[in-house]
Design a protein around this motif. Structure first.
Motif, PDB file in Angstrom:
ATOM      1  N   VAL A 156     -52.560  43.123 -39.787  1.00  0.00           N
ATOM      2  CA  VAL A 156     -51.160  42.903 -40.148  1.00  0.00           C
ATOM      3  C   VAL A 156     -50.261  43.738 -39.242  1.00  0.00           C
ATOM      4  O   VAL A 156     -50.512  44.923 -39.005  1.00  0.00           O
ATOM      5  N   THR A 157     -49.201  43.121 -38.746  1.00  0.00           N
ATOM      6  CA  THR A 157     -48.282  43.805 -37.836  1.00  0.00           C
ATOM      7  C   THR A 157     -46.956  44.158 -38.486  1.00  0.00           C
ATOM      8  O   THR A 157     -46.245  45.046 -38.005  1.00  0.00           O
ATOM      9  N   LEU A 158     -46.608  43.458 -39.553  1.00  0.00           N
ATOM     10  CA  LEU A 158     -45.292  43.571 -40.170  1.00  0.00           C
ATOM     11  C   LEU A 158     -45.447  43.270 -41.654  1.00  0.00           C
ATOM     12  O   LEU A 158     -46.253  42.417 -42.037  1.00  0.00           O
ATOM     13  N   VAL A 159     -44.674  43.953 -42.505  1.00  0.00           N
ATOM     14  CA  VAL A 159     -44.717  43.679 -43.947  1.00  0.00           C
ATOM     15  C   VAL A 159     -43.302  43.585 -44.500  1.00  0.00           C
ATOM     16  O   VAL A 159     -42.485  44.491 -44.312  1.00  0.00           O
ATOM     17  N   ARG A 160     -43.045  42.477 -45.183  1.00  0.00           N
ATOM     18  CA  ARG A 160     -41.749  42.244 -45.846  1.00  0.00           C
ATOM     19  C   ARG A 160     -41.775  42.881 -47.236  1.00  0.00           C
ATOM     20  O   ARG A 160     -42.750  42.773 -47.969  1.00  0.00           O
ATOM     21  N   TYR A 161     -40.645  43.524 -47.625  1.00  0.00           N
ATOM     22  CA  TYR A 161     -40.574  44.305 -48.849  1.00  0.00           C
ATOM     23  C   TYR A 161     -39.112  44.390 -49.282  1.00  0.00           C
ATOM     24  O   TYR A 161     -38.230  44.388 -48.427  1.00  0.00           O
ATOM     25  N   PRO A 162     -38.782  44.462 -50.586  1.00  0.00           N
ATOM     26  CA  PRO A 162     -39.627  44.507 -51.787  1.00  0.00           C
ATOM     27  C   PRO A 162     -39.724  43.158 -52.505  1.00  0.00           C
ATOM     28  O   PRO A 162     -40.189  43.075 -53.629  1.00  0.00           O
ATOM     29  N   PHE A 204     -38.207  39.289 -56.832  1.00  0.00           N
ATOM     30  CA  PHE A 204     -37.942  40.617 -57.385  1.00  0.00           C
ATOM     31  C   PHE A 204     -36.657  41.222 -56.842  1.00  0.00           C
ATOM     32  O   PHE A 204     -35.894  41.869 -57.571  1.00  0.00           O
ATOM     33  N   VAL A 205     -36.377  41.012 -55.556  1.00  0.00           N
ATOM     34  CA  VAL A 205     -35.267  41.724 -54.929  1.00  0.00           C
ATOM     35  C   VAL A 205     -33.916  41.276 -55.469  1.00  0.00           C
ATOM     36  O   VAL A 205     -32.935  42.031 -55.420  1.00  0.00           O
ATOM     37  N   SER A 206     -33.828  40.070 -56.026  1.00  0.00           N
ATOM     38  CA  SER A 206     -32.528  39.531 -56.438  1.00  0.00           C
ATOM     39  C   SER A 206     -32.000  40.136 -57.727  1.00  0.00           C
ATOM     40  O   SER A 206     -30.898  39.792 -58.161  1.00  0.00           O
ATOM     41  N   ASN A 207     -32.777  41.032 -58.352  1.00  0.00           N
ATOM     42  CA  ASN A 207     -32.279  41.762 -59.520  1.00  0.00           C
ATOM     43  C   ASN A 207     -32.615  43.243 -59.391  1.00  0.00           C
ATOM     44  O   ASN A 207     -32.678  43.959 -60.389  1.00  0.00           O
ATOM     45  N   TYR A 208     -32.808  43.701 -58.145  1.00  0.00           N
ATOM     46  CA  TYR A 208     -33.319  45.048 -57.907  1.00  0.00           C
ATOM     47  C   TYR A 208     -32.210  45.982 -57.468  1.00  0.00           C
ATOM     48  O   TYR A 208     -31.382  45.637 -56.620  1.00  0.00           O
ATOM     49  N   ARG A 209     -32.203  47.198 -58.047  1.00  0.00           N
ATOM     50  CA  ARG A 209     -31.335  48.291 -57.590  1.00  0.00           C
ATOM     51  C   ARG A 209     -32.209  49.269 -56.808  1.00  0.00           C
ATOM     52  O   ARG A 209     -33.031  49.959 -57.398  1.00  0.00           O
ATOM     53  N   TRP A 210     -32.010  49.286 -55.490  1.00  0.00           N
ATOM     54  CA  TRP A 210     -32.851  50.142 -54.668  1.00  0.00           C
ATOM     55  C   TRP A 210     -32.714  51.609 -55.060  1.00  0.00           C
ATOM     56  O   TRP A 210     -33.653  52.401 -54.900  1.00  0.00           O
ATOM     57  N   GLU A 211     -31.546  51.985 -55.613  1.00  0.00           N
ATOM     58  CA  GLU A 211     -31.303  53.377 -55.999  1.00  0.00           C
ATOM     59  C   GLU A 211     -32.278  53.843 -57.081  1.00  0.00           C
ATOM     60  O   GLU A 211     -32.563  55.044 -57.191  1.00  0.00           O
ATOM     61  N   ASP A 212     -32.795  52.888 -57.882  1.00  0.00           N
ATOM     62  CA  ASP A 212     -33.722  53.260 -58.947  1.00  0.00           C
ATOM     63  C   ASP A 212     -35.077  53.693 -58.412  1.00  0.00           C
ATOM     64  O   ASP A 212     -35.866  54.308 -59.153  1.00  0.00           O
ATOM     65  N   GLY A 213     -35.367  53.379 -57.156  1.00  0.00           N
ATOM     66  CA  GLY A 213     -36.677  53.669 -56.586  1.00  0.00           C
ATOM     67  C   GLY A 213     -36.677  54.808 -55.590  1.00  0.00           C
ATOM     68  O   GLY A 213     -37.622  54.918 -54.794  1.00  0.00           O
ATOM     69  N   VAL A 214     -35.640  55.657 -55.590  1.00  0.00           N
ATOM     70  CA  VAL A 214     -35.620  56.815 -54.697  1.00  0.00           C
ATOM     71  C   VAL A 214     -35.326  58.065 -55.515  1.00  0.00           C
ATOM     72  O   VAL A 214     -34.882  57.990 -56.654  1.00  0.00           O
ATOM     73  N   GLY A 215     -35.565  59.217 -54.911  1.00  0.00           N
ATOM     74  CA  GLY A 215     -35.328  60.478 -55.605  1.00  0.00           C
ATOM     75  C   GLY A 215     -36.555  60.955 -56.351  1.00  0.00           C
ATOM     76  O   GLY A 215     -37.636  60.346 -56.285  1.00  0.00           O
ATOM     77  N   MET A 217     -40.084  45.102 -42.800  1.00  0.00           N
ATOM     78  CA  MET A 217     -39.076  44.045 -42.862  1.00  0.00           C
ATOM     79  C   MET A 217     -38.450  44.155 -44.248  1.00  0.00           C
ATOM     80  O   MET A 217     -39.094  43.845 -45.246  1.00  0.00           O
ATOM     81  N   MET A 218     -37.218  44.625 -44.326  1.00  0.00           N
ATOM     82  CA  MET A 218     -36.619  44.969 -45.602  1.00  0.00           C
ATOM     83  C   MET A 218     -35.660  43.871 -46.058  1.00  0.00           C
ATOM     84  O   MET A 218     -34.924  43.301 -45.256  1.00  0.00           O
ATOM     85  N   ALA A 219     -35.664  43.595 -47.369  1.00  0.00           N
ATOM     86  CA  ALA A 219     -34.745  42.618 -47.944  1.00  0.00           C
ATOM     87  C   ALA A 219     -33.683  43.330 -48.763  1.00  0.00           C
ATOM     88  O   ALA A 219     -33.965  44.321 -49.451  1.00  0.00           O
ATOM     89  N   VAL A 220     -32.456  42.815 -48.699  1.00  0.00           N
ATOM     90  CA  VAL A 220     -31.368  43.332 -49.517  1.00  0.00           C
ATOM     91  C   VAL A 220     -31.077  42.341 -50.643  1.00  0.00           C
ATOM     92  O   VAL A 220     -31.325  41.143 -50.521  1.00  0.00           O
ATOM     93  N   ASN A 221     -30.541  42.840 -51.724  1.00  0.00           N
ATOM     94  CA  ASN A 221     -30.234  42.031 -52.901  1.00  0.00           C
ATOM     95  C   ASN A 221     -28.864  41.372 -52.722  1.00  0.00           C
ATOM     96  O   ASN A 221     -27.829  42.032 -52.830  1.00  0.00           O
ATOM     97  N   LEU A 222     -28.871  40.069 -52.464  1.00  0.00           N
ATOM     98  CA  LEU A 222     -27.615  39.305 -52.444  1.00  0.00           C
ATOM     99  C   LEU A 222     -27.578  38.320 -53.614  1.00  0.00           C
ATOM    100  O   LEU A 222     -26.766  37.399 -53.621  1.00  0.00           O
ATOM    101  N   GLY A 223     -28.450  38.539 -54.589  1.00  0.00           N
ATOM    102  CA  GLY A 223     -28.424  37.719 -55.787  1.00  0.00           C
ATOM    103  C   GLY A 223     -27.459  38.263 -56.818  1.00  0.00           C
ATOM    104  O   GLY A 223     -26.455  37.631 -57.152  1.00  0.00           O
ATOM    105  N   THR A 224     -27.742  39.498 -57.291  1.00  0.00           N
ATOM    106  CA  THR A 224     -26.877  40.127 -58.286  1.00  0.00           C
ATOM    107  C   THR A 224     -26.033  41.248 -57.694  1.00  0.00           C
ATOM    108  O   THR A 224     -25.276  41.890 -58.413  1.00  0.00           O
TER     109      THR A 224
END
Length: 501
Positions: free
Chosen positions: A64-70, A74-85, A123-130
């Motif tokens: 594998v050379t590249l991985v898409r995440y998260p 799942f990403v369309s209702n995800y707050r990335w802030e909840d997964g840091v700190g 390869m990172m995805a941003v939430n443009l759903g919610t």
């Protein structure tokens, strides 16, 4: 009954260089892909960060050379802030996509640490759903700005001093689908994607951005969605995405073995749509395609999201793949290589446990599914230039795709080593195929591997992990630039040729 086919390999007839990003994968917070998949503190093989070393070893072997995440849905209702700190201060939340309880012990910084150990590009995805433009900008600043701002300093306070090197960003996921949190029309999404892309390019013009394309080729908006979205985003994005899953559950094995016909149709249709938009806009830019979700999925066995009970890291669509599934995966890889002049990114979904090449048991072993092998061998040996290969082959009638060639093939040539690799499938499940290959003089075969079995439903399991593996092929003859080999029924084959010493 033995069928016959022939093809010619010539390094002078090239399509495009092999794009390393074609051998991507996908990690979503879905089922056990993350938890007890790639991440399991307390597992006998777990390292200090909680990453399963046995899985990391298989990921490296897979190539594998590249991985898409998260995600993924799942990403369309995800707050990335909840997964840091600090982990003990992270909230427990609900994932509406898969009706799962998410404890957020694995997030952005854990993923980036895992990606570094696995040696893969993120390869990172941003939430443009919610969510929208502001939240996407905050994520990119937190992740990639060196320091001196509130968000960059917050990352550093979280123990990550240097910025993450994330060059490839997805602008949401499958927002054409009514199953998606924040589902939008093409016009609504196109405007939001354009606004987000414009802001991200202002932050860093070198970022590569992927706009959402169609979720599949049967959705009513296929083609029209891409046209409208690209009218808004063409000069701001670098890729348009495609997703496709192929389901063998209906019993139509011949159509299933020809699934690559649909992938080819999608690629050519969306490439043509993008070129049409370029012509309308008088643009010389050429949009590439990101096939960032593809695989075999026994989808008709899945009762849908509404059938799920709320659970923490449930066993979800853990399909067990057989030999026929592996042959289809091999043919899909052939199609991606054959279209590498337009497809710049591809991600097999997913990496562990969820419709995956790698399976694990909590506290137990990890093993290779049948589909692991064509991916790993293609990723290892597809080097240099993809060659134009057009087999002269008989056809098989299929209910879904009409007449499908018995033999599908592609080849690559590495000008540095002189090696030529041939990847070929026999879709005929009724008998073998005698294949004649003409190639330049001065080459000789150095490896011949087959993935086939007298029982095409054979699978690998935790108790029998090596039931299906590639084995040395037999019956290859070679003389004066001509090779003849017998392709077993329902098989995937690799033959490597190198310069004579």
């Amino acid at each position: 009954m033995t069928t016959r086919a022939r093809l010619t390999l010539d390094p002078a007839f090239r399509i495009a260089p092999v794009e390393p990003r074609l051998f991507g994968s996908f990690v979503e917070h879905m089922g056990r892909c993350v938890y007890t998949g790639i991440f399991e503190p307390g597992h006998p093989s777990a390292d200090a960060d909680g990453f399963r070393a046995d899985v990391l070893e298989l990921v490296r072997e897979l190539g594998v050379t590249l991985v898409r995440y998260p995600g993924g849905n799942f990403v369309s209702n995800y707050r990335w802030e909840d997964g840091v700190g600090p982990v003990d201060q992270r909230p427990t939340t609900l994932d509406l996509a898969w009706r799962s309880i998410e404890d957020n012990t694995f997030g952005l910084n854990e993923f980036m640490a895992w990606a570094a150990k696995a040696g893969v590009e993120p390869m990172m995805a941003v939430n443009l759903g919610t969510r929208g433009v502001a939240e996407a900008l905050r994520l990119v600043e937190y992740a990639t700005y060196p320091g001196g701002t509130r968000l960059a300093e917050l990352r550093r306070a979280h123990g990550v001093d240097k910025p993450h090197d994330i060059r490839l960003w997805c602008l949401g996921n499958e927002l054409d689908g009514p199953w998606q949190m924040g589902h939008k029309t093409a016009g609504e999404y196109g405007r939001l994607a354009a606004e987000t892309a414009r802001a991200l390019k202002r932050f860093d013009p070198s970022l590569a951005l992927v706009a959402c394309g169609s979720s599949n080729s049967t959705i009513p908006t296929f083609g029209a969605w891409e046209a409208e979205v690209l009218e808004e985003t063409y000069d701001l994005v670098d890729y348009i995405s495609l997703h496709a899953y192929y389901d063998p559950s209906d019993g139509d094995v011949d159509s299933f073995l020809a699934s690559a016909a649909d992938m080819e149709h999608m690629i050519r249709s969306i490439a043509a749509t993008a070129d049409h938009v370029a012509a309308r806009l008088r643009s010389r830019k050429r949009i590439k395609l990101s096939f960032d979700e593809w695989n075999v999925w026994y989808q008709s066995r899945f009762g849908g999201e509404s059938s799920l009970e709320w659970a923490r890291h449930p066993r979800l669509i853990e399909d067990c793949y057989d030999v026929t599934d592996a042959v289809v995966v091999g043919s899909l890889l052939i199609t991606l290589l054959r279209n590498c002049d337009r497809v710049g990114v591809a991600c097999q979904a997913q990496l562990a446990n969820v419709i995956a090449p790698i399976m694990t048991e909590p506290g137990g072993p990890a093993w290779r599914q049948t589909v692991f092998h064509p991916f790993a061998l293609t990723a290892r040996h597809a080097r240099g230039q993809v060659l134009r290969v057009e087999p002269d082959s008989p056809t098989i009638p299929t209910a879904k795709y009409g007449e499908a060639p018995v033999v599908d093939a592609t080849a690559t040539h590495d000008p540095d080593s002189g090696e030529l690799a041939l990847f070929v499938v026999n879709r005929d499940r009724r008998g073998p195929c005698a294949l004649e290959v003409t190639l330049p003089r001065g080459l000789t075969p150095v490896q011949h591997l087959e993935l086939a079995d007298a029982d095409p439903s054979a699978r690998n399991t935790a108790t029998d992990p090596y039931r299906v593996t590639p084995r040395p092929g037999s019956g290859l003859t070679f003389q004066d630039g001509a090779a003849t080999l017998t392709l077993p029924p329902t098989s995937w084959t690799l033959v490597r040729f190198a310069a004579k010493e």
